[in-house]
Structures are given as C-alpha cells and as structure tokens.
Design a protein around this motif. Structure first.
Motif, PDB file in Angstrom:
ATOM      1  N   GLU A  66       0.700  -1.178  -0.020  1.00  0.00           N
ATOM      2  CA  GLU A  66      -0.140   0.227  -0.017  1.00  0.00           C
ATOM      3  C   GLU A  66       0.711   1.160   0.018  1.00  0.00           C
ATOM      4  O   GLU A  66       0.267   2.346   0.015  1.00  0.00           O
ATOM      5  CB  GLU A  66      -0.908  -0.025   1.120  1.00  0.00           C
ATOM      6  N   LEU A  67       2.272   1.157   0.019  1.00  0.00           N
ATOM      7  CA  LEU A  67       2.753   2.300   0.327  1.00  0.00           C
ATOM      8  C   LEU A  67       3.803   2.791  -1.014  1.00  0.00           C
ATOM      9  O   LEU A  67       4.261   1.973  -1.708  1.00  0.00           O
ATOM     10  CB  LEU A  67       4.472   1.961   1.392  1.00  0.00           C
ATOM     11  N   VAL A  68       3.362   4.036  -1.402  1.00  0.00           N
ATOM     12  CA  VAL A  68       4.117   4.467  -2.374  1.00  0.00           C
ATOM     13  C   VAL A  68       4.994   5.556  -2.024  1.00  0.00           C
ATOM     14  O   VAL A  68       4.449   6.672  -1.252  1.00  0.00           O
ATOM     15  CB  VAL A  68       2.842   5.330  -3.383  1.00  0.00           C
ATOM     16  N   PHE A  69       6.220   5.583  -2.667  1.00  0.00           N
ATOM     17  CA  PHE A  69       7.141   6.781  -2.153  1.00  0.00           C
ATOM     18  C   PHE A  69       7.127   7.802  -3.009  1.00  0.00           C
ATOM     19  O   PHE A  69       6.680   7.818  -4.419  1.00  0.00           O
ATOM     20  CB  PHE A  69       8.683   6.330  -1.936  1.00  0.00           C
ATOM     21  N   THR A  70       6.998   9.199  -2.487  1.00  0.00           N
ATOM     22  CA  THR A  70       6.861  10.527  -3.184  1.00  0.00           C
ATOM     23  C   THR A  70       8.011  11.482  -3.046  1.00  0.00           C
ATOM     24  O   THR A  70       9.044  10.836  -2.175  1.00  0.00           O
ATOM     25  CB  THR A  70       5.570  11.187  -3.153  1.00  0.00           C
ATOM     26  N   SER A  71       7.970  12.761  -3.553  1.00  0.00           N
ATOM     27  CA  SER A  71       8.888  13.679  -3.119  1.00  0.00           C
ATOM     28  C   SER A  71       8.463  14.235  -1.940  1.00  0.00           C
ATOM     29  O   SER A  71       9.279  15.398  -1.336  1.00  0.00           O
ATOM     30  CB  SER A  71       9.002  14.537  -4.343  1.00  0.00           C
ATOM     31  N   GLY A  72       7.228  13.936  -1.257  1.00  0.00           N
ATOM     32  CA  GLY A  72       7.048  14.612  -0.279  1.00  0.00           C
ATOM     33  C   GLY A  72       5.525  14.491   0.101  1.00  0.00           C
ATOM     34  O   GLY A  72       4.704  14.175  -0.771  1.00  0.00           O
ATOM     35  N   ALA A  73       4.939  15.339   0.890  1.00  0.00           N
ATOM     36  CA  ALA A  73       3.423  15.402   1.244  1.00  0.00           C
ATOM     37  C   ALA A  73       2.777  16.028   0.297  1.00  0.00           C
ATOM     38  O   ALA A  73       1.479  15.850  -0.298  1.00  0.00           O
ATOM     39  CB  ALA A  73       3.288  15.821   2.619  1.00  0.00           C
ATOM     40  N   THR A  74       3.212  17.221  -0.424  1.00  0.00           N
ATOM     41  CA  THR A  74       2.383  18.055  -1.376  1.00  0.00           C
ATOM     42  C   THR A  74       2.197  16.946  -2.629  1.00  0.00           C
ATOM     43  O   THR A  74       1.162  17.227  -2.907  1.00  0.00           O
ATOM     44  CB  THR A  74       3.515  19.321  -2.050  1.00  0.00           C
ATOM     45  N   GLU A  75       3.232  16.445  -3.090  1.00  0.00           N
ATOM     46  CA  GLU A  75       2.931  15.509  -4.286  1.00  0.00           C
ATOM     47  C   GLU A  75       1.999  14.408  -3.619  1.00  0.00           C
ATOM     48  O   GLU A  75       1.265  14.183  -4.607  1.00  0.00           O
ATOM     49  CB  GLU A  75       4.618  14.903  -4.672  1.00  0.00           C
ATOM     50  N   ALA A  76       2.171  13.911  -2.537  1.00  0.00           N
ATOM     51  CA  ALA A  76       1.356  12.862  -2.199  1.00  0.00           C
ATOM     52  C   ALA A  76      -0.151  13.307  -2.131  1.00  0.00           C
ATOM     53  O   ALA A  76      -0.956  12.837  -2.527  1.00  0.00           O
ATOM     54  CB  ALA A  76       1.699  12.359  -0.947  1.00  0.00           C
ATOM     55  N   ASN A  77      -0.391  14.530  -1.627  1.00  0.00           N
ATOM     56  CA  ASN A  77      -1.623  15.185  -1.507  1.00  0.00           C
ATOM     57  C   ASN A  77      -2.222  15.367  -2.951  1.00  0.00           C
ATOM     58  O   ASN A  77      -3.385  15.120  -3.170  1.00  0.00           O
ATOM     59  CB  ASN A  77      -1.671  16.582  -0.804  1.00  0.00           C
ATOM     60  N   HIS A  78      -1.406  15.683  -4.012  1.00  0.00           N
ATOM     61  CA  HIS A  78      -1.801  16.042  -5.338  1.00  0.00           C
ATOM     62  C   HIS A  78      -2.162  14.574  -6.058  1.00  0.00           C
ATOM     63  O   HIS A  78      -3.075  14.289  -6.780  1.00  0.00           O
ATOM     64  CB  HIS A  78      -0.720  16.931  -6.177  1.00  0.00           C
TER      65      HIS A  78
END
Length: 392
Positions: free
Chosen positions: A67-79
């Motif tokens: 279920e875990l997806v790594f992103t560049s941070g919470a802003t990208e994750a929110n988008h």
C-alpha cells in the motif's frame, strides 16, 4: 538573527534530521548508489535496501508494504491522492470536500480543481478549530468523489475526527484522504484502523530528510498515477530516491522506538509553556478546549502583529513562526484563524510555537523569560494607545 540562536520552536515546519537518518543516507549514497531498477549486482543491492526501507516505513505508518508509494513529499502525495481520486470517479461524482483549515498547498489545489469545473465545498470548524461533524454529515452526499481532511492542523495542532468523517464518506461511497503530515512523530499512527483510503506523509516532519514522503493507498483502490512510469508498482514514475528513503526509514525506526516517551516529554513542556504564557495579560491560546498535538501551541499576544512578536523573540534567540502569510503587500491573515471566527486583526497576530523531542526545559524557561521581558512592554504600550473609531 545570528546563527547562534539555540531555541528552535518551529518543528511543525521542519525538523533536524536525526543522526540515524543522516548515517543511513550517507551509507546509501556511498555504497548503494546504483539504480534500483537495474538488474546487475549493484542495482539489486540498491533494490534490496529499498525493499528493506519500505517495510520499516510501512510498519511505522500502519499499512502493508504493497500500500506504500514513495513520493517527493506530502505535497506531491496530496496532489496524487486528490487528483487521482477525482479522475477515478465517474461523472456523477463531481464534488470534493475539504476542511476549511487545510494546508495552503491543498487550498491552492482546490482553486485549481474549481477552475477545471470540479465543485469544492469546505467543511467548517468551530471557534476551537474543531471540525463540524454535523456540517460534514450534511455535505457528504452521493455526488462526492473525495473528502480530504488533515489529521491535525499545522497551525493550532487541533486533531480532526478522521475516523468519524471516514465512516461518513464510506457510507456515501466517497473516498477519504487524510493529510497526516503533522501526526507523524507526534501521535500514534494506524492507517489500517483510520478508515481512510489515502494518507499522506513527509519525512522531514519526523527527523527524516526533505524531498521524500509517502502516500498510502488502501489495497484494492485503483488510483491513476500523477507521474507515469513503472516504478512504485506503476503508481509513481521516476527513479526512487534511495538515500532519502533510507533516511526516512531510519527516522521512522527512531520515532517508533521513542514515540511514547516523546509524546509525554513534549506534552509536559507544552503545558508548562502554555500555562506560563497564558498567564500574561492579553494572551489568548487557540484550540485550548480541543484535543491537540502534544507539541503545538498557537496563541496571540493581544492583537500584536505576529511578525512584530516573532522579531522580538528572534532577537532573543527564540525561533518560531506564524500562521499569517507574508507577501509583497504585507502580512495576510491566517486562513485557519479566520475560519475559527477571528477578526482579520487577530488572524494576523497568531504565533505558533512547536516543540520537538529534543526541546529542553531550559529552552522553555528561556522562551517564557524572553516573552515576559520583550513582549509585555509591547502589550502595555498597545493597551495604552487610544483606539480610533473612525469618526470625523
């Protein structure tokens, strides 16, 4: 302010990377620098490191590895969460609900959605900053694609009723997203038990590096990628930030081991600071009657402009922040405090003091002394000035 200032009370903005995270990043940069998508030996070494780190982060966040997806941070994750949920919904679901006190990044995204024809409604909060469940219940309907509510407000620290809202969303067939950025390292986490479908995090809020975060996507939820590519189970394209993820995992390990003690430590110091400052004349504490993060204190000193207060504290060696936004035209009032019913004058006065696990009692006493010495005269001066009623 010189670099000699030692009292850092802006942990909700970012935290110092813990030594374990720095060491993990250095090791990954020096030893496991190959591309984890490569099939050769060095690439597979990096891939094993990535897999090991993923398991540790997932364990800390209370989700499965898949279920875990790594992103560049919470802003990208929110988008990724919001745009993906909207895109995945049918035409009959053309509304998004957000709390009225979401982070400015999500507010900007809401404006973008509205420009693209998606209706965005805001769920109000009360004078303490608590989300109105009655309003949420009336707003959540079968034409809602997504409900997005932060786990805890970044300015006031007020905790939001995530599980209750998630249940309302689920009953209406809508997806539920939680921006849990401020919860990590300050409260117990459990994605599986939250009822959320999507949850965002950022490593630098809990002693990890900047530039890396995560989106948890509930198993079975189809979410169109924001960045196309074959990495992250085809959910987020781009070569993984292996050193950053290694640091993220190390920070999660540290937080998992120390969280109960950290919560108790920060809570005791926050109460000590709050009791002392709220005893000063004219000081008002926001969200005092609400359940809040253990480390966060939002208050105003009369109606003194936050920038004036912060400058005085800064000169005394105390680093803090405000909820008000600065622009070329001056200071804009905090949208969070406005949503809580404050006047524009008071919404420009809010100051946030956010503690970390390494904050000491001596630093709290220094903050109390600095506020007493430098802000009390300003409060007395402001009170002595006559108030203009605008009558000619």
């Amino acid at each position: 302010m010189s670099s000699t200032a030692t009292v850092y009370l802006d942990h909700n903005a970012t935290t110092r990377p813990v030594p374990e995270a720095v060491a993990a990043m250095v090791q990954a940069l020096q030893q496991d620098w190959a591309n984890p998508s490569s099939t050769h030996g060095p690439g597979q070494d990096a891939r094993r490191l990535l897999a090991h780190a993923r398991g540790r982060v997932a364990a800390f966040l209370g989700c499965s590895v898949a279920e875990l997806v790594f992103t560049s941070g919470a802003t990208e994750a929110n988008h990724m969460a919001v745009l993906g949920a909207v895109k995945a919904s049918g035409r009959d679901r053309d509304r998004v609900l957000m709390s009225a006190v979401e982070h400015p990044g999500l507010q900007a995204l809401a404006q973008r959605l509205q420009g693209e024809g998606v209706k965005v409604d805001l769920i109000p909060v009360d004078a303490q900053g608590r989300l109105s469940l009655a309003a949420a219940r009336s707003l959540i309907a079968d034409n809602v694609a997504l409900v997005s509510v932060m786990g805890a407000n970044n300015e006031t620290g007020v905790l939001m009723p995530v599980a209750e809202v998630a249940a309302l969303a689920r009953a209406a067939g809508a997806r539920m997203h939680v921006d849990a950025t401020q919860l990590a390292g300050k409260a117990a986490l459990g994605f599986a038990a939250s009822g959320a479908d999507l949850m965002s995090f950022s490593a630098h809020k809990l002693g990890g590096p900047k530039g890396v975060g995560a989106l948890v996507v509930r198993k079975g939820l189809a979410l169109p990628p924001l960045l196309s590519g074959r990495q992250e189970r085809v959910r987020r394209g781009g070569t993984e930030n292996v050193p950053g993820i290694a640091g993220f995992a190390a920070a999660c390990d540290r937080a998992a081991a120390t969280l109960p003690a950290d919560i108790e430590h920060m809570g005791a110091l926050r109460r000590r600071l709050e009791d002392a400052l709220s005893a000063l004349p004219g000081v008002h504490v926001y969200g005092r009657e609400a359940e809040r993060l253990c480390n966060t204190l939002c208050l105003r000193f009369g109606s003194l402009d936050a920038e004036q207060v912060l400058m005085k504290l800064q000169r005394a060696g105390i680093v803090a922040s405000s909820g008000a936004a600065c622009s070329a035209g001056g200071t804009q009032p905090s949208h969070v405090l406005l949503a809580m019913g404050e006047s524009e004058l008071n919404a420009k006065a809010g100051v946030r003091l956010s503690l970390g696990p390494e904050t000491t009692a001596a630093e709290i006493d220094a903050t109390i002394a600095a506020a007493t010495e430098h802000l009390l005269p300003l409060l007395a001066q402001a009170e002595a000035q006559p108030v203009s009623l605008g009558v000619s």
